[in-house]
Every structure is written in structure tokens, then in C-alpha cells.
Design a protein around this motif. Sequence first.
Motif, PDB file in Angstrom:
ATOM      1  N   ASN A  53     -16.403  34.905  26.929  1.00 59.35           N
ATOM      2  CA  ASN A  53     -16.133  36.227  27.755  1.00 59.35           C
ATOM      3  C   ASN A  53     -14.747  36.615  27.776  1.00 59.35           C
ATOM      4  OD1 ASN A  53     -18.762  36.731  28.900  1.00 59.35           O
ATOM      5  ND2 ASN A  53     -18.390  35.207  30.531  1.00 59.35           N
ATOM      6  N   SER A  56     -14.581  39.111  25.042  1.00 60.90           N
ATOM      7  CA  SER A  56     -15.702  40.165  25.282  1.00 60.90           C
ATOM      8  C   SER A  56     -15.380  41.279  24.464  1.00 60.90           C
ATOM      9  CB  SER A  56     -16.182  40.522  26.597  1.00 60.90           C
ATOM     10  OG  SER A  56     -15.050  41.201  27.265  1.00 60.90           O
ATOM     11  N   HIS A  81     -25.452  33.703  28.626  1.00 63.62           N
ATOM     12  CA  HIS A  81     -25.927  34.925  28.503  1.00 63.62           C
ATOM     13  C   HIS A  81     -25.350  35.706  27.442  1.00 63.62           C
ATOM     14  CE1 HIS A  81     -25.283  33.415  32.971  1.00 63.62           C
ATOM     15  NE2 HIS A  81     -26.427  33.904  33.277  1.00 63.62           N
ATOM     16  N   ASN A  94     -27.662  43.295  28.951  1.00 62.28           N
ATOM     17  CA  ASN A  94     -26.570  43.047  29.871  1.00 62.28           C
ATOM     18  C   ASN A  94     -26.990  41.837  30.959  1.00 62.28           C
ATOM     19  OD1 ASN A  94     -23.944  43.175  30.956  1.00 62.28           O
ATOM     20  ND2 ASN A  94     -24.542  44.554  32.627  1.00 62.28           N
ATOM     21  N   GLU A  95     -26.331  40.802  30.786  1.00 64.14           N
ATOM     22  CA  GLU A  95     -26.382  39.608  31.469  1.00 64.14           C
ATOM     23  C   GLU A  95     -27.693  38.753  31.427  1.00 64.14           C
ATOM     24  OE1 GLU A  95     -24.055  37.526  33.203  1.00 64.14           O
ATOM     25  OE2 GLU A  95     -22.662  38.918  32.265  1.00 64.14           O
ATOM     26  N   ARG A  97     -30.221  36.045  30.243  1.00 61.43           N
ATOM     27  CA  ARG A  97     -29.954  34.692  29.801  1.00 61.43           C
ATOM     28  C   ARG A  97     -30.633  34.056  28.641  1.00 61.43           C
ATOM     29  NH1 ARG A  97     -30.010  30.942  35.046  1.00 61.43           N
ATOM     30  NH2 ARG A  97     -29.641  29.297  33.537  1.00 61.43           N
TER      31      ARG A  97
END
Length: 179
Positions: A53, A56, A81, A94-95, A97
Motif C-alpha cells: 500500500n 500504491s 486486498h 476496489n478493496e 479480498r
Amino acid sequence: MKATGIVRRIDDLGRVVIPKEIRRTMRIREGDPLEIYTNSEGEVIFKKYSPINELSESAASVAEVIHKLGNAPVVIFDRDHVVAVSGVSKREFNERRISQGLEEILELRKSWQFTGEGKPVLPAEGISRHALAISPIVVSGDISGAVCFLAGDSAAKGTQLHLTLSQTAAMFLSRQLEA
């Protein structure tokens, strides 16, 4: 924030045990790094730390480049994620899992390619596109995430190009995280 109803005491060494049910639900494994936050209301918040992250923007650039070269959608994951996508709707992924299938491939610490034989891997929960090629991002011996090429709407096979590009991107991101 959601209350769990679980209360734990701090031991004489300042440790708190995170209950097994919460570790399982949140996919917290032994050795996983956690960030600790506090707020003005006296709350202490543990959050899983994801080094990917931190990269990113770089991950998004890498995804865009290899998407163009491989002519297939690309998704970059951390251990839990989606971090970056190219060639598919960001809102759709988006996001999301990672799936159990992707988690199993990552544990093998090897790149994987769908050859048309066997069962295809759906890398993200709730997404019906299968993976063409997957390469783990390994940093200092630990798995930090994965680079994945996705099939379009058809039952396509992965190519050597997809595999090579995913391996290259994973190695690049790994080097960035080690620096």
C-alpha cells in the motif's frame, strides 16, 4: 467501529492476545505486521500493515504498463486486498479480498499459469474473471502480495508473455519494497 464483546487483559510483559476468531476473520497470521493507531478518545486501533500500500502509485503504474504489454487486465494484490488495477473497472475491484485459491498459490511461492487444464483460479472474492498468470511478490523471504493477469470474458489461457510480465513486475515491486 464494531464491538466484539471480547475483553482481554494485558499481561505483565504488556502483551494482548488477539482472539483466534478475530485473527481468522481478519486473516491475521503469525508474524503479520500490525500498525498501532491511537485517537483522542483513548482508543487503540490495530491495523494490518501492508508495505505494498505504501507503493500504491508505483503499483498502479506497473499494472498499467504490463496491461498494455500483455493485452490483458492486471490486478496487483497485497496479502489481503486489491491494491492496483489496470484494464478493468477500479470500482469493481476496489478493496476486494483475495480468494482462497490465490492464497493457496501464494503459499507455494511460485509463479503460476493457467494452461487450460485443471480448475481456473478466481483471484478475488466476488469476481468471476479467472487468472491467466500469477506471480508472488516476495520481500526478504516473506510473501507481500501478487501480480495477476486476468482473462477477459472468455475462458482464455495464460501465455508465456503473461507469466514473464507478471514475474518481472513482481520482482520490480519486491526490489522497491526492499529499498
